[in-house]
Write a protein that holds these residues in place. Structure first.
Motif, PDB file in Angstrom:
ATOM      1  N   LEU A 289      27.253  46.989  57.373  1.00 51.69           N
ATOM      2  CA  LEU A 289      25.844  46.712  57.641  1.00 51.69           C
ATOM      3  C   LEU A 289      25.192  45.971  56.472  1.00 51.69           C
ATOM      4  O   LEU A 289      24.227  45.222  56.659  1.00 51.69           O
ATOM      5  CB  LEU A 289      25.083  48.010  57.918  1.00 51.69           C
ATOM      6  CG  LEU A 289      25.169  48.558  59.346  1.00 51.69           C
ATOM      7  CD1 LEU A 289      24.533  49.936  59.422  1.00 51.69           C
ATOM      8  CD2 LEU A 289      24.485  47.617  60.331  1.00 51.69           C
ATOM      9  N   GLU A 290      25.709  46.174  55.269  1.00 52.62           N
ATOM     10  CA  GLU A 290      25.107  45.538  54.107  1.00 52.62           C
ATOM     11  C   GLU A 290      25.265  44.021  54.125  1.00 52.62           C
ATOM     12  O   GLU A 290      24.466  43.303  53.527  1.00 52.62           O
ATOM     13  CB  GLU A 290      25.722  46.118  52.835  1.00 52.62           C
ATOM     14  CG  GLU A 290      25.432  47.603  52.658  1.00 52.62           C
ATOM     15  CD  GLU A 290      26.035  48.166  51.382  1.00 52.62           C
ATOM     16  OE1 GLU A 290      26.610  47.387  50.597  1.00 52.62           O
ATOM     17  OE2 GLU A 290      25.921  49.387  51.168  1.00 52.62           O
ATOM     18  N   THR A 291      26.286  43.526  54.806  1.00 50.73           N
ATOM     19  CA  THR A 291      26.521  42.072  54.856  1.00 50.73           C
ATOM     20  C   THR A 291      26.309  41.494  56.252  1.00 50.73           C
ATOM     21  O   THR A 291      26.665  40.343  56.502  1.00 50.73           O
ATOM     22  CB  THR A 291      27.964  41.754  54.400  1.00 50.73           C
ATOM     23  OG1 THR A 291      28.899  42.411  55.276  1.00 50.73           O
ATOM     24  CG2 THR A 291      28.201  42.224  52.973  1.00 50.73           C
ATOM     25  N   LEU A 292      25.730  42.261  57.150  1.00 51.91           N
ATOM     26  CA  LEU A 292      25.594  41.831  58.542  1.00 51.91           C
ATOM     27  C   LEU A 292      24.854  40.505  58.662  1.00 51.91           C
ATOM     28  O   LEU A 292      25.314  39.580  59.342  1.00 51.91           O
ATOM     29  CB  LEU A 292      24.878  42.914  59.353  1.00 51.91           C
ATOM     30  CG  LEU A 292      24.587  42.581  60.812  1.00 51.91           C
ATOM     31  CD1 LEU A 292      25.887  42.377  61.591  1.00 51.91           C
ATOM     32  CD2 LEU A 292      23.747  43.685  61.468  1.00 51.91           C
ATOM     33  N   LYS A 293      23.703  40.383  58.011  1.00 51.56           N
ATOM     34  CA  LYS A 293      22.905  39.162  58.156  1.00 51.56           C
ATOM     35  C   LYS A 293      23.650  37.960  57.601  1.00 51.56           C
ATOM     36  O   LYS A 293      23.652  36.881  58.206  1.00 51.56           O
ATOM     37  CB  LYS A 293      21.560  39.315  57.457  1.00 51.56           C
ATOM     38  CG  LYS A 293      20.646  38.122  57.669  1.00 51.56           C
ATOM     39  CD  LYS A 293      19.260  38.356  57.099  1.00 51.56           C
ATOM     40  CE  LYS A 293      18.342  37.172  57.393  1.00 51.56           C
ATOM     41  NZ  LYS A 293      16.970  37.389  56.859  1.00 51.56           N
ATOM     42  N   ILE A 294      24.322  38.122  56.478  1.00 54.36           N
ATOM     43  CA  ILE A 294      25.063  37.005  55.876  1.00 54.36           C
ATOM     44  C   ILE A 294      26.185  36.557  56.800  1.00 54.36           C
ATOM     45  O   ILE A 294      26.372  35.357  57.057  1.00 54.36           O
ATOM     46  CB  ILE A 294      25.637  37.426  54.510  1.00 54.36           C
ATOM     47  CG1 ILE A 294      24.513  37.741  53.536  1.00 54.36           C
ATOM     48  CG2 ILE A 294      26.543  36.336  53.943  1.00 54.36           C
ATOM     49  CD1 ILE A 294      24.983  38.363  52.239  1.00 54.36           C
ATOM     50  N   ARG A 295      26.950  37.517  57.328  1.00 52.05           N
ATOM     51  CA  ARG A 295      28.092  37.178  58.179  1.00 52.05           C
ATOM     52  C   ARG A 295      27.654  36.522  59.480  1.00 52.05           C
ATOM     53  O   ARG A 295      28.214  35.503  59.909  1.00 52.05           O
ATOM     54  CB  ARG A 295      28.914  38.441  58.483  1.00 52.05           C
ATOM     55  CG  ARG A 295      29.683  38.977  57.283  1.00 52.05           C
ATOM     56  CD  ARG A 295      30.538  40.180  57.664  1.00 52.05           C
ATOM     57  NE  ARG A 295      29.756  41.389  57.885  1.00 52.05           N
ATOM     58  CZ  ARG A 295      29.479  41.920  59.065  1.00 52.05           C
ATOM     59  NH1 ARG A 295      29.903  41.334  60.178  1.00 52.05           N
ATOM     60  NH2 ARG A 295      28.775  43.040  59.162  1.00 52.05           N
ATOM     61  N   MET A 296      26.648  37.107  60.124  1.00 54.21           N
ATOM     62  CA  MET A 296      26.215  36.567  61.409  1.00 54.21           C
ATOM     63  C   MET A 296      25.579  35.187  61.255  1.00 54.21           C
ATOM     64  O   MET A 296      25.726  34.329  62.117  1.00 54.21           O
ATOM     65  CB  MET A 296      25.245  37.534  62.097  1.00 54.21           C
ATOM     66  CG  MET A 296      25.897  38.803  62.620  1.00 54.21           C
ATOM     67  SD  MET A 296      24.804  39.799  63.679  1.00 54.21           S
ATOM     68  CE  MET A 296      24.772  38.820  65.182  1.00 54.21           C
ATOM     69  N   THR A 297      24.872  34.976  60.152  1.00 47.00           N
ATOM     70  CA  THR A 297      24.245  33.683  59.918  1.00 47.00           C
ATOM     71  C   THR A 297      25.295  32.601  59.696  1.00 47.00           C
ATOM     72  O   THR A 297      25.221  31.505  60.265  1.00 47.00           O
ATOM     73  CB  THR A 297      23.294  33.757  58.714  1.00 47.00           C
ATOM     74  OG1 THR A 297      22.269  34.735  58.982  1.00 47.00           O
ATOM     75  CG2 THR A 297      22.640  32.407  58.443  1.00 47.00           C
TER      76      THR A 297
END
Length: 430
Positions: A289-297
């Motif tokens: 969850l800590e890297t969710l935004k980075i990965r999805m972007t």
């Protein structure tokens, strides 16, 4: 003053509301309760010790709904089938993305779907569902629920009320409509369902039949970053956490979020059915969850470039990419309002030819892996007709546009030029 877990669920700094990507780093967890460990330990225990017999009694009364919680009281730890520190922190953080009151995690995406449905369906009920949906969901609705006296009526995704309203009318003749189940975007076609329309028709049904259907939405393809169905009419939002949320193709899990009173029956069924997530899996998902935004972007940026490449390729006849919707398409306005114009990174495309041509492309991939699932850091491709949707009757697949020439790609975070080079040489095999 003794601190409780509520003290570590801070959502504001003064008047500034914290964003979910910041809250993923510590929300719901106090390092001082775990020897100062920065990250929550993995609580690999089946049972928890009570401070006193009275505490044990109080915990069970609250867990099984024998009394209401006192002001400020939270459920005590009893047994890891009921609650566990890792899962409690994970579920708190999962709920943040959609500003939900309650989150629950499960042993798989299908465990989440089936537990939510069992909580709200009874013999004689009818479920109205969008199509297409994931093959496992289709099999559950088409082949398993009827054995328990539950009928179903489908409507085609695509943003058109002309498909949902008649399905509702047909379902009313069969029994009590208990659930409106949607998957949007649909797997694998990316067709959309208007959740506002589902909510409005559910409200109308509630007045007519004295029981309002629960609107459930599978948000795996775009959520929780790009689409937040609770704000558009859904009552329960379901995830295969295996996909983008966990995002590393190394765990299997599911999730669901919603209002506390709506999720209460689901929590009760999860306890009795035993469909909860395990602590180690929960810990791994918290990490992700800590890297969710980075990965999805990053994967979404890659996907757009790949979709544009495929759209211009002479051996590709159609690309089912949300970013290519035209204003005349009924899904266009839904996409802009409901998805915020974010197209995600999983889509299908049709190659010129038949199954043999599609298989040649898959068999000639080098970097992109031939595998089912989606939402991982690596790029994956598969053949929905013969693989993920194999159990769906062929005539239904063809009617819904899932053809033998269709391939589904989940775009990862590799170098996009490398991925395009791999697709180029694979398409040369046709």
């Amino acid at each position: 003053m003794t601190k409780t877990r509520k003290d570590f669920r801070r959502k504001f700094i003064g008047n500034h509301r914290l964003s979910p990507e910041s809250q993923m780093m510590g929300y719901g967890y106090d390092p001082m309760l775990s020897e100062g460990a920065l990250k929550p330990p993995v609580f690999m225990t089946s049972t928890f010790v009570f401070e006193s017999a009275k505490a044990g009694k109080d915990f069970f009364e609250l867990a099984y709904g024998k009394r209401q919680a006192a002001e400020g009281e939270e459920p005590g730890l009893i047994y890891s089938r009921i609650n566990n520190p890792d899962l409690e922190v994970l579920e708190d953080r999962l709920a943040l993305w959609e500003d939900a009151e309650k989150g629950l995690t499960f042993s798989s995406g299908m465990a989440a779907i089936s537990t939510c449905l069992w909580a709200y369906l009874r013999p004689g009920d009818v479920i109205v569902h969008s199509a297409p949906v994931y093959g496992g969901t289709e099999y559950l609705i088409r082949n398993i629920l009827p054995a328990f006296g539950i009928q179903s009526v489908e409507f085609e995704a695509g943003g058109d009320e002309a498909t949902l309203a008649p399905a509702i009318e047909q379902a009313k003749k069969l029994g009590r409509v208990a659930v409106i189940y949607t998957e949007t975007p649909a797997n694998p076609t990316n067709d959309l369902v208007d959740l506002h329309m589902c909510r409005d028709l559910a409200d109308k049904l509630g007045e007519e039949q004295g029981h309002r259907p629960v609107v459930m939405t599978d948000n795996t393809f775009l959520g929780p970053l790009w689409q937040k169905p609770l704000s558009h009419g859904a009552d329960i939002v379901i995830y295969s956490l295996t996909k983008y949320v966990a995002g590393h193709s190394d765990v299997v899990a599911g999730g669901a979020v919603g209002a506390a009173d709506v999720m209460a029956p689901v929590a009760g069924f999860r306890t009795i059915l035993g469909t909860m997530c395990d602590p180690h899996t929960g810990w791994l998902i918290m990490r992700s969850l800590e890297t969710l935004k980075i990965r999805m972007t990053e994967s979404a940026n890659n996907a757009r470039k790949i979709a544009e490449y495929l759209r211009d390729h002479p051996k590709v006849s159609k690309v089912h990419y949300l970013g290519f919707l035209e204003e005349s398409d009924p899904c266009y306005s839904i996409f802009q309002e409901q998805c915020g114009g974010a197209a995600g990174s999983t889509f299908a495309f049709d190659v010129d030819g038949d199954e043999a041509a599609a298989f040649r492309v898959l068999d000639n991939l080098s970097i992109i892996k031939l595998a089912v699932s989606l939402g991982g850091t690596e790029s994956l491709m598969e053949h929905p007709f013969a693989m993920t949707h194999s159990d769906v009757p062929d005539d239904v697949k063809n009617r819904l546009g899932i053809t033998e020439s269709m391939l589904r790609i989940s775009v990862g975070i590799e170098n996009v030029d490398d991925l395009i080079a791999d697709l180029s040489q694979a398409l040369d095999s046709i």
